[in-house]
Design a protein around this motif. Structure first.
Motif, mmCIF file in Angstrom:
data_model
loop_
_atom_site.group_PDB
_atom_site.id
_atom_site.type_symbol
_atom_site.label_atom_id
_atom_site.label_comp_id
_atom_site.label_asym_id
_atom_site.label_seq_id
_atom_site.Cartn_x
_atom_site.Cartn_y
_atom_site.Cartn_z
ATOM 1 N N ALA A 10 0.857 -1.180 0.000
ATOM 2 C CA ALA A 10 0.000 0.000 0.000
ATOM 3 C C ALA A 10 0.891 1.226 0.000
ATOM 4 N N GLY A 11 0.280 2.376 0.039
ATOM 5 C CA GLY A 11 1.017 3.605 0.169
ATOM 6 C C GLY A 11 1.302 4.312 -1.129
ATOM 7 N N ASP A 12 1.004 3.704 -2.273
ATOM 8 C CA ASP A 12 1.289 4.366 -3.537
ATOM 9 C C ASP A 12 0.032 4.653 -4.336
ATOM 10 N N GLY A 13 -1.139 4.415 -3.748
ATOM 11 C CA GLY A 13 -2.384 4.645 -4.464
ATOM 12 C C GLY A 13 -2.664 3.588 -5.505
ATOM 13 N N LYS A 14 -1.836 2.581 -5.575
ATOM 14 C CA LYS A 14 -1.976 1.547 -6.594
ATOM 15 C C LYS A 14 -2.116 0.160 -5.984
ATOM 16 N N THR A 15 -2.521 0.092 -4.730
ATOM 17 C CA THR A 15 -2.781 -1.197 -4.100
ATOM 18 C C THR A 15 -3.688 -1.990 -5.025
ATOM 19 N N SER A 16 -3.278 -3.186 -5.384
ATOM 20 C CA SER A 16 -3.967 -3.907 -6.455
ATOM 21 C C SER A 16 -5.456 -4.101 -6.195
ATOM 22 N N LYS A 17 -5.841 -4.468 -4.988
ATOM 23 C CA LYS A 17 -7.265 -4.669 -4.718
ATOM 24 C C LYS A 17 -8.014 -3.350 -4.729
ATOM 25 N N LEU A 18 -7.415 -2.291 -4.157
ATOM 26 C CA LEU A 18 -8.063 -0.979 -4.212
ATOM 27 C C LEU A 18 -8.146 -0.497 -5.649
ATOM 28 N N GLN A 19 -7.091 -0.743 -6.427
ATOM 29 C CA GLN A 19 -7.091 -0.302 -7.823
ATOM 30 C C GLN A 19 -8.220 -0.995 -8.590
ATOM 31 N N GLY A 20 -8.457 -2.280 -8.292
ATOM 32 C CA GLY A 20 -9.552 -2.990 -8.938
ATOM 33 C C GLY A 20 -10.902 -2.382 -8.588
ATOM 34 N N VAL A 21 -11.080 -2.006 -7.335
ATOM 35 C CA VAL A 21 -12.320 -1.352 -6.911
ATOM 36 C C VAL A 21 -12.438 0.002 -7.611
ATOM 37 N N GLN A 22 -11.327 0.758 -7.645
ATOM 38 C CA GLN A 22 -11.370 2.071 -8.286
ATOM 39 C C GLN A 22 -11.682 1.941 -9.774
ATOM 40 N N ASP A 23 -11.100 0.952 -10.436
ATOM 41 C CA ASP A 23 -11.388 0.742 -11.858
ATOM 42 C C ASP A 23 -12.873 0.455 -12.070
ATOM 43 N N ARG A 24 -13.461 -0.351 -11.205
ATOM 44 C CA ARG A 24 -14.896 -0.665 -11.322
ATOM 45 C C ARG A 24 -15.731 0.598 -11.124
ATOM 46 N N LEU A 25 -15.360 1.424 -10.143
ATOM 47 C CA LEU A 25 -16.101 2.659 -9.896
ATOM 48 C C LEU A 25 -15.930 3.642 -11.051
ATOM 49 N N ASP A 26 -14.725 3.716 -11.623
ATOM 50 C CA ASP A 26 -14.510 4.577 -12.791
ATOM 51 C C ASP A 26 -15.442 4.160 -13.919
ATOM 52 N N PHE A 27 -15.588 2.850 -14.101
ATOM 53 C CA PHE A 27 -16.437 2.324 -15.168
ATOM 54 C C PHE A 27 -17.894 2.717 -14.963
ATOM 55 N N THR A 28 -18.335 2.749 -13.715
ATOM 56 C CA THR A 28 -19.728 3.084 -13.434
ATOM 57 C C THR A 28 -19.932 4.583 -13.227
ATOM 58 N N GLY A 29 -18.833 5.352 -13.283
ATOM 59 C CA GLY A 29 -18.938 6.797 -13.146
ATOM 60 C C GLY A 29 -19.104 7.280 -11.716
ATOM 61 N N GLU A 30 -18.790 6.440 -10.740
ATOM 62 C CA GLU A 30 -19.000 6.798 -9.340
ATOM 63 C C GLU A 30 -17.702 7.092 -8.599
ATOM 64 N N SER A 31 -16.603 7.196 -9.294
ATOM 65 C CA SER A 31 -15.310 7.240 -8.632
ATOM 66 C C SER A 31 -15.035 8.552 -7.915
ATOM 67 N N ALA A 32 -14.205 8.467 -6.930
ATOM 68 C CA ALA A 32 -13.652 9.622 -6.224
ATOM 69 C C ALA A 32 -12.210 9.258 -5.917
ATOM 70 N N PRO A 33 -11.374 10.237 -5.683
ATOM 71 C CA PRO A 33 -9.970 9.917 -5.415
ATOM 72 C C PRO A 33 -9.806 9.019 -4.195
ATOM 73 N N ILE A 34 -8.748 8.214 -4.227
ATOM 74 C CA ILE A 34 -8.414 7.382 -3.077
ATOM 75 C C ILE A 34 -7.904 8.291 -1.965
ATOM 76 N N ILE A 35 -8.415 8.093 -0.761
ATOM 77 C CA ILE A 35 -7.943 8.846 0.401
ATOM 78 C C ILE A 35 -6.604 8.246 0.828
ATOM 79 N N GLN A 36 -5.606 9.086 0.998
ATOM 80 C CA GLN A 36 -4.301 8.647 1.499
ATOM 81 C C GLN A 36 -4.298 8.834 3.015
ATOM 82 N N ALA A 37 -4.482 7.737 3.738
ATOM 83 C CA ALA A 37 -4.631 7.806 5.194
ATOM 84 C C ALA A 37 -3.415 8.408 5.880
ATOM 85 N N GLY A 38 -2.244 8.277 5.276
ATOM 86 C CA GLY A 38 -1.036 8.818 5.867
ATOM 87 C C GLY A 38 -1.071 10.330 6.023
#
Length: 97
Positions: A10-38
């Motif tokens: 984690a830590g680079d915004g490209k965590t594979s499982k999060l990226q998969g979720v983000q890709d799905r949300l981008d496809f449905t038009g519901e995406s928002a930026p990933i929150i960087q908890a750090g």
């Protein structure tokens, strides 16, 4: 409200499982930026989650979470799970290495 915790790189915004979720949300038009908890303390992270949920976001992605941040989010979930603002909310948390 549902919370999913992912372990692994984690830590680079490209965590594979999060990226998969983000890709799905981008496809449905519901995406928002990933929150960087750090970038947030524990209370700040809870505040941004509340702001996003109050703004109508139903799926929230959070990368680079510390163990303590994850525990605080889980505690917060138990306090707000019956409030209508959080109905149907899904939060994906990726734990930092």
């Amino acid at each position: 409200m549902q919370i999913q915790v992912f372990m692994g790189n984690a830590g680079d915004g490209k965590t594979s499982k999060l990226q998969g979720v983000q890709d799905r949300l981008d496809f449905t038009g519901e995406s928002a930026p990933i929150i960087q908890a750090g970038a947030y303390g524990e209370d700040g992270l809870l505040e941004i989650l509340e702001v996003r949920a109050a703004g109508g976001q139903r799926e929230i992605l959070v990368d680079d979470c510390s163990r303590q941040q994850i525990l605080r989010v889980l505690e917060w979930q138990s306090c707000v799970e019956h409030e209508p603002d959080f109905e149907g909310l899904v939060i994906h948390l990726a734990r930092k290495d």
